[in-house]
Design an enzyme around this catalytic site. Sequence first.
Site, PDB file in Angstrom:
ATOM      1  N   ILE A  32       0.805  -1.282  -0.102  1.00 64.69           N
ATOM      2  CA  ILE A  32      -0.023  -0.211  -0.022  1.00 64.69           C
ATOM      3  C   ILE A  32       0.750   1.286   0.091  1.00 64.69           C
ATOM      4  O   ILE A  32       0.320   2.215  -0.223  1.00 64.69           O
ATOM      5  CB  ILE A  32      -1.027   0.106   1.147  1.00 64.69           C
ATOM      6  N   ALA A  33       2.353   1.270   0.442  1.00 64.61           N
ATOM      7  CA  ALA A  33       3.073   2.237   0.204  1.00 64.61           C
ATOM      8  C   ALA A  33       4.411   1.902   0.028  1.00 64.61           C
ATOM      9  O   ALA A  33       4.825   0.916   0.649  1.00 64.61           O
ATOM     10  CB  ALA A  33       2.604   3.051   1.411  1.00 64.61           C
ATOM     11  N   GLY A  35       8.769   3.448   0.343  1.00 60.80           N
ATOM     12  CA  GLY A  35       9.622   4.985   0.673  1.00 60.80           C
ATOM     13  C   GLY A  35      10.943   4.265   0.593  1.00 60.80           C
ATOM     14  O   GLY A  35      11.164   3.210   0.068  1.00 60.80           O
ATOM     15  N   GLY A  36      11.623   5.134   0.826  1.00 59.40           N
ATOM     16  CA  GLY A  36      13.474   4.986   1.021  1.00 59.40           C
ATOM     17  C   GLY A  36      13.911   4.045   1.995  1.00 59.40           C
ATOM     18  O   GLY A  36      14.849   3.547   1.851  1.00 59.40           O
ATOM     19  N   MET A  37      13.045   3.893   3.121  1.00 60.72           N
ATOM     20  CA  MET A  37      13.446   3.100   4.201  1.00 60.72           C
ATOM     21  C   MET A  37      12.518   1.999   4.471  1.00 60.72           C
ATOM     22  O   MET A  37      13.175   0.960   5.128  1.00 60.72           O
ATOM     23  CB  MET A  37      13.580   3.903   5.367  1.00 60.72           C
ATOM     24  N   THR A  39       8.901  -0.576   3.149  1.00 59.31           N
ATOM     25  CA  THR A  39       7.662  -0.716   2.075  1.00 59.31           C
ATOM     26  C   THR A  39       6.545  -1.081   3.226  1.00 59.31           C
ATOM     27  O   THR A  39       6.774  -1.968   4.259  1.00 59.31           O
ATOM     28  CB  THR A  39       7.999  -1.986   1.251  1.00 59.31           C
ATOM     29  N   VAL A  40       5.187  -0.560   3.065  1.00 55.25           N
ATOM     30  CA  VAL A  40       4.235  -0.918   3.787  1.00 55.25           C
ATOM     31  C   VAL A  40       3.275  -1.825   2.997  1.00 55.25           C
ATOM     32  O   VAL A  40       2.900  -1.496   1.951  1.00 55.25           O
ATOM     33  CB  VAL A  40       3.400   0.528   4.240  1.00 55.25           C
ATOM     34  N   LYS A  55       4.783  -2.532   8.378  1.00 58.42           N
ATOM     35  CA  LYS A  55       6.068  -1.725   7.646  1.00 58.42           C
ATOM     36  C   LYS A  55       7.391  -2.655   7.540  1.00 58.42           C
ATOM     37  O   LYS A  55       7.634  -3.097   8.807  1.00 58.42           O
ATOM     38  CB  LYS A  55       6.184  -0.563   8.354  1.00 58.42           C
ATOM     39  N   ASP A 149       9.698  14.122  10.834  1.00 55.30           N
ATOM     40  CA  ASP A 149       9.084  13.844   9.229  1.00 55.30           C
ATOM     41  C   ASP A 149       7.904  14.178   9.315  1.00 55.30           C
ATOM     42  O   ASP A 149       7.002  13.410   8.467  1.00 55.30           O
ATOM     43  CB  ASP A 149       9.767  12.241   9.056  1.00 55.30           C
TER      44      ASP A 149
END
Length: 682
Positions: A32-33, A35-37, A39-40, A55, A149
């Site tokens: 569902i998402a 990113g750089g650090m 994955t969700v 996550k 963040d």
Amino acid sequence: MGGVVERTDLGRGDDPLIGRVLDGRYEVGQKIARGGMATVYQARDLRLDRTVAVKVMHSGLADDPEFVSRFEREARSAARLSHHNVVSVFDQGDDRGTLFLVMEYVPGLTLRDLIRKDAPMDPGKALELIEPVLAALAAAHGAGMIHRDVKPENVLLADDGRIKVADFGLARAVNAETQHTATGGVLIGTVSYLSPELVVDGKADARSDVYAVGVLLYEMLTGVKPHQADSPIQVAYKHVHEDVPAPSLREPALPAYVDALVARATARDRDLRPSDARVLLHQVRRVRQALDHGVVEDPELYADLMPGVRPIAEDTGEVTGELEREDRISILGADDVYDQDREVTTAMPPSGVATAVPPRPPQNLAHNQPPRVVPPPVVADEPRRFQQPKRSRRGLFLLIGVLVTALLVGISAWQLGRYTTTPSVISLSQSAAKAKITKAGLTFKLGKAEYSEKYTKGSVMDTDPAPGDKVSKGGTVTVILSLGPERHAVPTVRGKTLEEVQQLIADADLSLGEVTQAYSDLVDEGMVVTTDPKAGTLLKRDTAIDVVVSKGPKPIDITDWTGKSAKQAQKSLEKQGFKVTVDEQFDDTITKGKVISQTPNTGQGVKGDEITLVVSKGPELFAIPHVRGLRTNDARQKLEDAGFKVKVHHSSLFVGANYVVTVSPGEGTMVPKGTTVTINVV
């Protein structure tokens, strides 16, 4: 979401995690998402049968044991942050090297989606949306936590109207780890929302979150980010050297006090900002109240909010808009071309190095006024003259360079002599760790023990400074021992109200799960019957406990047994749980042993209710009286008075005397009233 660039179904692809069950409990579903650090994924908690978000850290971070240790500690801190505007953290684990965090699943959109759709927003709507964000940050700041963040992707808008802030603790965990790297530290954050102090020296406090919220508010009011450029480094430069413009420059209808609110939150001097989200939340509510009352101008509110005037700084350097040595910047998970609408968490070195930040341009007295342009001096044309060549200064510069180099080398040697490296004692016992630290010439100090799913009770789970970090010779190393896995017992709740049970579960550091109802013959309606898991079960902190509340005894349909066998009726009713009372009486029409009437005989009852059965004993019997020897009329009268019918029969010896000689049925025989009695007379 700590590096999340989009919130959408990313599909299965070739992802080996999809379909895998982590820790024997969480079945991983669709992405569902990303990113750089991390994955969700959407996932299913098989134990509690609920949807969660998992996550999963990227393998490069999860392979570092020191990062894992810090991440676990920060995950625990985030889990303890209980607020209705914060995405709850349920669990954290390490499944065969896959480091993951289990969070509340919030179906819906992100604030980024809403900004793309609705911005520029009405200021009242923008402040209404920003209030729950600040409420979440206020709770964090009150607990000593910083988000680091804040960005639209981390503000989740649930389908039911709830607003929640995600990713508390993750950026903090990465910061704590990366600030000890050999390169001098890496700054984690999303460049469009980085405060100036984070860019300059990598240090953050609650005011850094306040700055990010101010940028977020500007973006909601105008539909664009305040600082835009072709590369992240140029955007970071603008944060340090340029004020956030007044939103009214793009949206002229905005009141001046709204400009002042944005200016206060985004002041480059952090001392001029609100001290934390709690203060900014109070200011936002003041502005929102003015908007709700239709106030166009409020000089007092404007004066309270507008940050103080700054002096113009002297500057003789040329501003080009480009930062030197851009190769010192790297973007974690970003595309080759910088796209401000798909911005991810950025890793940047703190710009304390002289070459990292160009000369600071002049700041202006008024907020957001264009820079003062100073025209070059006018020089009159003169005839060209022969100029005496200047003496070369190269030798002087070389000498200065040698001296500076020697000085730096001397300082470095002195610094190296002052420090040593913290030994690694992770997983050791307290005594072994103390011996190793003491042998290294350092002082052993025991810190507050913490729970750990990874390290056994009594072993070292972390140190401060971390293993490999520099520490002054003779300095102190604080050792954190593991308390082992954190487990809490499910409380005994039978017979208590739901409110009492909620408090007992909270006091046990667990959470209330699904509440269902069930019939119970033993527990009063509205009281709790049981829990799942059962009382006394040891569980991880914040595990959801399902509760069953009594609806009272289960209703039972009542069968009408009138006219039927009383024995069968009593047996059946008692088997259903009813209490049966039997009352017998004579009845001339209902056969003996059958039910004459039943109370109640329709509707529903519950176990223990009383049902009365009236059972027939048959007709009532009476003895035939003595009438032998009586004259016929006297015998007839006596029998009729006793309720019998009389039939006179002349015997074969009848002579007209009219005396009764025999009776049928015989005298003393028990028969029902109305029975015909035959008398024989002579």
